[in-house]
Design a protein around this motif. Sequence first.
Motif, short mmCIF file in Angstrom:
data_model
loop_
_atom_site.label_atom_id
_atom_site.label_comp_id
_atom_site.label_asym_id
_atom_site.label_seq_id
_atom_site.Cartn_x
_atom_site.Cartn_y
_atom_site.Cartn_z
N GLY A 26 -104.59 -47.10 -9.35
CA GLY A 26 -103.45 -47.96 -9.09
C GLY A 26 -103.33 -49.15 -10.02
O GLY A 26 -102.48 -50.01 -9.84
N LYS A 27 -104.17 -49.21 -11.05
CA LYS A 27 -104.15 -50.34 -11.98
C LYS A 27 -103.10 -50.16 -13.08
O LYS A 27 -102.65 -51.13 -13.67
CB LYS A 27 -105.52 -50.52 -12.62
CG LYS A 27 -106.60 -50.90 -11.63
CD LYS A 27 -107.94 -50.96 -12.30
CE LYS A 27 -109.04 -51.17 -11.28
NZ LYS A 27 -110.38 -51.04 -11.89
N LEU A 28 -102.77 -48.91 -13.41
CA LEU A 28 -101.78 -48.61 -14.43
C LEU A 28 -100.77 -47.61 -13.88
O LEU A 28 -101.02 -46.94 -12.87
CB LEU A 28 -102.46 -48.04 -15.69
CG LEU A 28 -103.39 -48.99 -16.45
CD1 LEU A 28 -104.08 -48.25 -17.58
CD2 LEU A 28 -102.63 -50.19 -16.99
N SER A 29 -99.66 -47.48 -14.56
CA SER A 29 -98.58 -46.61 -14.10
C SER A 29 -98.76 -45.17 -14.61
O SER A 29 -99.43 -44.94 -15.62
CB SER A 29 -97.24 -47.14 -14.59
OG SER A 29 -97.13 -46.95 -15.99
N PRO A 30 -98.12 -44.21 -13.93
CA PRO A 30 -98.11 -42.84 -14.44
C PRO A 30 -97.49 -42.75 -15.83
O PRO A 30 -97.90 -41.94 -16.65
CB PRO A 30 -97.28 -42.08 -13.41
CG PRO A 30 -97.39 -42.86 -12.16
CD PRO A 30 -97.49 -44.29 -12.61
N LYS A 31 -96.53 -43.61 -16.12
CA LYS A 31 -95.89 -43.62 -17.44
C LYS A 31 -96.92 -43.96 -18.52
O LYS A 31 -96.93 -43.34 -19.59
CB LYS A 31 -94.74 -44.63 -17.46
CG LYS A 31 -93.96 -44.66 -18.74
CD LYS A 31 -92.79 -45.62 -18.66
CE LYS A 31 -92.02 -45.62 -19.97
NZ LYS A 31 -90.84 -46.49 -19.89
N GLN A 32 -97.78 -44.93 -18.24
CA GLN A 32 -98.82 -45.30 -19.20
C GLN A 32 -99.83 -44.16 -19.37
O GLN A 32 -100.27 -43.87 -20.47
CB GLN A 32 -99.54 -46.57 -18.75
CG GLN A 32 -98.65 -47.81 -18.84
CD GLN A 32 -99.25 -48.99 -18.12
OE1 GLN A 32 -99.41 -48.96 -16.91
NE2 GLN A 32 -99.59 -50.02 -18.88
N ALA A 33 -100.16 -43.50 -18.26
CA ALA A 33 -101.09 -42.37 -18.32
C ALA A 33 -100.47 -41.22 -19.10
O ALA A 33 -101.15 -40.56 -19.89
CB ALA A 33 -101.47 -41.93 -16.91
N ARG A 34 -99.19 -40.97 -18.88
CA ARG A 34 -98.50 -39.89 -19.61
C ARG A 34 -98.55 -40.14 -21.10
O ARG A 34 -98.84 -39.25 -21.89
CB ARG A 34 -97.05 -39.77 -19.13
CG ARG A 34 -96.32 -38.62 -19.79
CD ARG A 34 -94.80 -38.71 -19.59
NE ARG A 34 -94.16 -37.58 -20.25
CZ ARG A 34 -93.97 -37.48 -21.56
NH1 ARG A 34 -94.37 -38.44 -22.39
NH2 ARG A 34 -93.39 -36.41 -22.07
N HIS A 35 -98.25 -41.37 -21.50
CA HIS A 35 -98.26 -41.71 -22.93
C HIS A 35 -99.65 -41.52 -23.53
O HIS A 35 -99.79 -40.92 -24.60
CB HIS A 35 -97.78 -43.15 -23.13
CG HIS A 35 -97.82 -43.60 -24.55
ND1 HIS A 35 -96.91 -43.16 -25.49
CD2 HIS A 35 -98.67 -44.42 -25.20
CE1 HIS A 35 -97.20 -43.70 -26.66
NE2 HIS A 35 -98.26 -44.47 -26.51
N ALA A 36 -100.67 -42.02 -22.85
CA ALA A 36 -102.05 -41.88 -23.35
C ALA A 36 -102.46 -40.42 -23.42
O ALA A 36 -103.10 -39.98 -24.39
CB ALA A 36 -103.02 -42.66 -22.46
N PHE A 37 -102.08 -39.63 -22.41
CA PHE A 37 -102.41 -38.21 -22.40
C PHE A 37 -101.72 -37.48 -23.55
O PHE A 37 -102.33 -36.67 -24.25
CB PHE A 37 -102.03 -37.57 -21.06
CG PHE A 37 -102.29 -36.11 -21.01
CD1 PHE A 37 -103.58 -35.62 -20.89
CD2 PHE A 37 -101.25 -35.20 -21.09
CE1 PHE A 37 -103.85 -34.26 -20.86
CE2 PHE A 37 -101.49 -33.83 -21.05
CZ PHE A 37 -102.79 -33.37 -20.94
#
Length: 103
Positions: A79-90
Amino acid sequence: MGWTEIPEAFTKLTNYPTSIRVPMAILWFSPPVYVKTEQKGFRYGVHHVHSAAEELVLWTKRGPRWQEAVHVCVDAISGKLSPKQARHAFEQAAEEEGMLFPD
């Protein structure tokens, strides 16, 4: 709402303790990120953070963007970062590792 723990494979790769429990929610990617599979010409659509985490663990090449994606996915699950940030990193990790399926 149920609870989930940080994926065990990630706790072995990071400094995150195995005891972290977070509310279970599907953290969707929009649009999905398509990666290569073992079968030539086939792709796998990664639609959410948990799938990205599972996919990252399978990859044998693990560069700097892979490391970053692991941490970002764990932080998104926590819950510290957004799914959008995770998508970009992935997506960046998939490109670096040669796993991103071409459009």
